[in-house]
Design a protein around this motif. Structure first.
Motif, short mmCIF file in Angstrom:
data_model
loop_
_atom_site.label_atom_id
_atom_site.label_comp_id
_atom_site.label_asym_id
_atom_site.label_seq_id
_atom_site.Cartn_x
_atom_site.Cartn_y
_atom_site.Cartn_z
N ALA A 47 0.83 -1.20 0.00
CA ALA A 47 0.00 0.00 0.00
C ALA A 47 0.87 1.25 0.00
CB ALA A 47 -0.93 0.00 1.21
N SER A 48 1.96 1.22 0.75
CA SER A 48 2.85 2.38 0.80
C SER A 48 3.51 2.61 -0.56
CB SER A 48 3.93 2.16 1.87
OG SER A 48 4.83 3.26 1.90
N ALA A 49 3.97 1.53 -1.18
CA ALA A 49 4.61 1.67 -2.49
C ALA A 49 3.66 2.26 -3.52
CB ALA A 49 5.13 0.30 -2.96
N VAL A 50 2.42 1.77 -3.54
CA VAL A 50 1.42 2.27 -4.49
C VAL A 50 1.04 3.71 -4.15
CG1 VAL A 50 -0.94 1.98 -5.34
CG2 VAL A 50 0.53 -0.02 -5.01
N ALA A 51 0.91 4.00 -2.84
CA ALA A 51 0.53 5.35 -2.42
C ALA A 51 1.59 6.38 -2.84
CB ALA A 51 0.33 5.39 -0.90
N HIS A 52 2.86 5.99 -2.78
CA HIS A 52 3.92 6.90 -3.24
C HIS A 52 3.75 7.21 -4.73
CE1 HIS A 52 6.12 6.21 0.51
NE2 HIS A 52 6.93 7.18 0.14
N LEU A 53 3.41 6.19 -5.52
CA LEU A 53 3.25 6.39 -6.96
C LEU A 53 2.09 7.32 -7.28
CD1 LEU A 53 3.83 2.72 -8.21
CD2 LEU A 53 5.43 4.64 -8.34
N VAL A 54 1.11 7.36 -6.38
CA VAL A 54 -0.06 8.22 -6.59
C VAL A 54 0.16 9.61 -5.98
CG1 VAL A 54 -2.51 8.54 -6.09
CG2 VAL A 54 -1.63 6.26 -6.67
N ALA A 55 0.58 9.64 -4.72
CA ALA A 55 0.64 10.89 -3.97
C ALA A 55 1.75 11.84 -4.43
CB ALA A 55 0.79 10.59 -2.48
N VAL A 56 2.93 11.29 -4.68
CA VAL A 56 4.06 12.16 -5.03
C VAL A 56 3.80 12.94 -6.32
CG1 VAL A 56 6.51 12.21 -5.68
CG2 VAL A 56 5.75 10.80 -3.75
N PRO A 57 3.43 12.28 -7.43
CA PRO A 57 3.14 13.07 -8.65
C PRO A 57 1.98 14.04 -8.45
CG PRO A 57 3.44 10.75 -9.19
CD PRO A 57 3.34 10.84 -7.69
N PHE A 58 0.97 13.65 -7.66
CA PHE A 58 -0.18 14.53 -7.45
C PHE A 58 0.24 15.80 -6.72
CE2 PHE A 58 -3.55 16.06 -4.63
CZ PHE A 58 -4.55 16.34 -5.56
N VAL A 59 0.99 15.65 -5.64
CA VAL A 59 1.43 16.81 -4.85
C VAL A 59 2.30 17.74 -5.70
CG1 VAL A 59 2.87 17.55 -2.91
CG2 VAL A 59 1.25 15.66 -2.62
N VAL A 60 3.18 17.16 -6.50
CA VAL A 60 4.04 17.96 -7.36
C VAL A 60 3.21 18.68 -8.43
CG1 VAL A 60 5.89 17.88 -9.08
CG2 VAL A 60 6.08 16.53 -6.98
N ALA A 61 2.23 17.97 -9.00
CA ALA A 61 1.42 18.54 -10.08
C ALA A 61 0.60 19.74 -9.61
CB ALA A 61 0.51 17.47 -10.67
N VAL A 62 0.04 19.64 -8.39
CA VAL A 62 -0.81 20.72 -7.89
C VAL A 62 -0.01 21.78 -7.14
CG1 VAL A 62 -2.80 19.19 -7.74
CG2 VAL A 62 -1.37 19.55 -5.71
N GLY A 63 1.28 21.52 -6.91
CA GLY A 63 2.12 22.50 -6.22
C GLY A 63 1.78 22.66 -4.75
N TRP A 64 1.31 21.61 -4.12
CA TRP A 64 0.88 21.65 -2.72
C TRP A 64 2.10 21.63 -1.80
CZ3 TRP A 64 -2.22 17.11 -0.07
CH2 TRP A 64 -2.62 17.52 1.21
N THR A 65 2.19 22.63 -0.92
CA THR A 65 3.28 22.67 0.05
C THR A 65 2.74 23.04 1.42
OG1 THR A 65 3.79 25.02 -0.36
CG2 THR A 65 4.98 23.37 -1.69
N ILE A 66 3.46 22.67 2.44
CA ILE A 66 3.17 23.08 3.82
C ILE A 66 4.50 23.56 4.41
CG2 ILE A 66 2.48 22.32 6.12
CD1 ILE A 66 0.66 20.26 4.85
N ALA A 67 4.49 24.77 4.92
CA ALA A 67 5.72 25.39 5.44
C ALA A 67 6.80 25.43 4.36
CB ALA A 67 6.21 24.65 6.68
N GLY A 68 6.36 25.60 3.12
CA GLY A 68 7.30 25.72 2.03
C GLY A 68 7.86 24.41 1.51
N LEU A 69 7.39 23.29 2.05
CA LEU A 69 7.91 21.99 1.65
C LEU A 69 6.80 21.11 1.08
CD1 LEU A 69 10.23 21.11 4.68
CD2 LEU A 69 10.95 21.91 2.41
N ALA A 70 7.10 20.41 -0.01
CA ALA A 70 6.14 19.46 -0.58
C ALA A 70 6.16 18.14 0.18
CB ALA A 70 6.48 19.21 -2.06
N MET A 71 7.21 17.94 0.99
CA MET A 71 7.36 16.68 1.70
C MET A 71 6.20 16.43 2.67
SD MET A 71 10.52 15.42 4.14
CE MET A 71 10.25 16.78 5.32
#
Length: 228
Positions: free
Chosen positions: A97-121
């Motif tokens: 689940a973690s491996a699949v979630a990374h494949l979904v969440a990481v590109p999504f966060v980068v695509a929408v430019g979502w950050t918290i405290a200046g970090l996408a992490m």
């Protein structure tokens, strides 16, 4: 001034090699299950074993052949005996689940430019955790509906969510800790780099180590955690 990355250059070919082997390993397990007609009692179990290749690479094949492969008559894989090997198998749903979630969440966060405290992490960590809880809870519900020695009933929604949350919290001690270690040591590559995905694979393994005690405890309970 931009700080020089602490990621060594030699890690790039290592990353590409392991990533390639990981994809091939997942493909091998999928082919063995579906083309080799070694079906499991549920599609959920099959997907967990296939996903294990995404972070364990060729080691997943060895583990699958010894603990997850069924006969062509669709007989269940090895039954749970409460041994350490069974706890290791019970860790696979969370790891997959973690491996699949990374494949979904990481590109999504980068695509929408979502950050918290200046970090996408941070949004990556939050979104991955939410996705993993959902996937593990769904897996627990589906897999627990199959007949299992010593388990006479299907997990309730509450029990499935509870087991998923406990698993993810324990897992994230290692996974998030690993990400923070990389970040604060300037060793977190860009998400477009192969080294980023390789290091996330290592993070999943660290998460499995910290999640092991929690999964072992849940597995010892009659109503919690369904091995793959």
């Amino acid at each position: 001034m931009t700080m020089e990355s602490a990621v060594p250059a030699w890690l790039t070919p290592v990353a590409w090699t392991f990533l390639t082997l990981s994809v091939l390993s997942a493909a091998f397990i999928a082919a063995d299950i579906y083309l080799g007609r070694r079906r499991h009692t549920s599609v959920a179990n099959e997907l967990v074993w296939i996903a294990s290749g995404l972070y364990l690479g060729p080691f997943a094949i060895a583990f699958y052949l010894s603990r997850g492969r069924t006969s062509t008559s669709s007989a269940p894989a090895g039954e749970s005996t409460g041994k350490p090997a069974d706890t290791a198998v019970a860790l696979l749903p969370g790891g997959g689940a973690s491996a699949v979630a990374h494949l979904v969440a990481v590109p999504f966060v980068v695509a929408v430019g979502w950050t918290i405290a200046g970090l996408a992490m941070w949004p990556m960590i939050i979104l991955i955790a939410v996705l993993v809880v959902i996937m593990v809870a769904v897996y627990e519900r589906v897999a627990s509906s199959e007949p299992r020695p010593g388990h006479a009933h299907r997990l309730s929604v509450g029990a499935a969510i509870g087991a998923a949350v406990i698993t993810v919290v324990a897992f994230d001690i290692g996974m998030v800790g690993w990400m923070l270690l990389l970040h604060f040591n300037n060793a977190m590559p860009a998400v477009t780099e192969s080294t980023f995905w390789f290091l996330m694979q290592l993070g999943v393994l660290v998460g499995l180590l910290t999640g092991y005690p929690a999964v072992k405890w849940l597995l010892s309970r009659n109503q919690s955690v369904v091995p793959a």
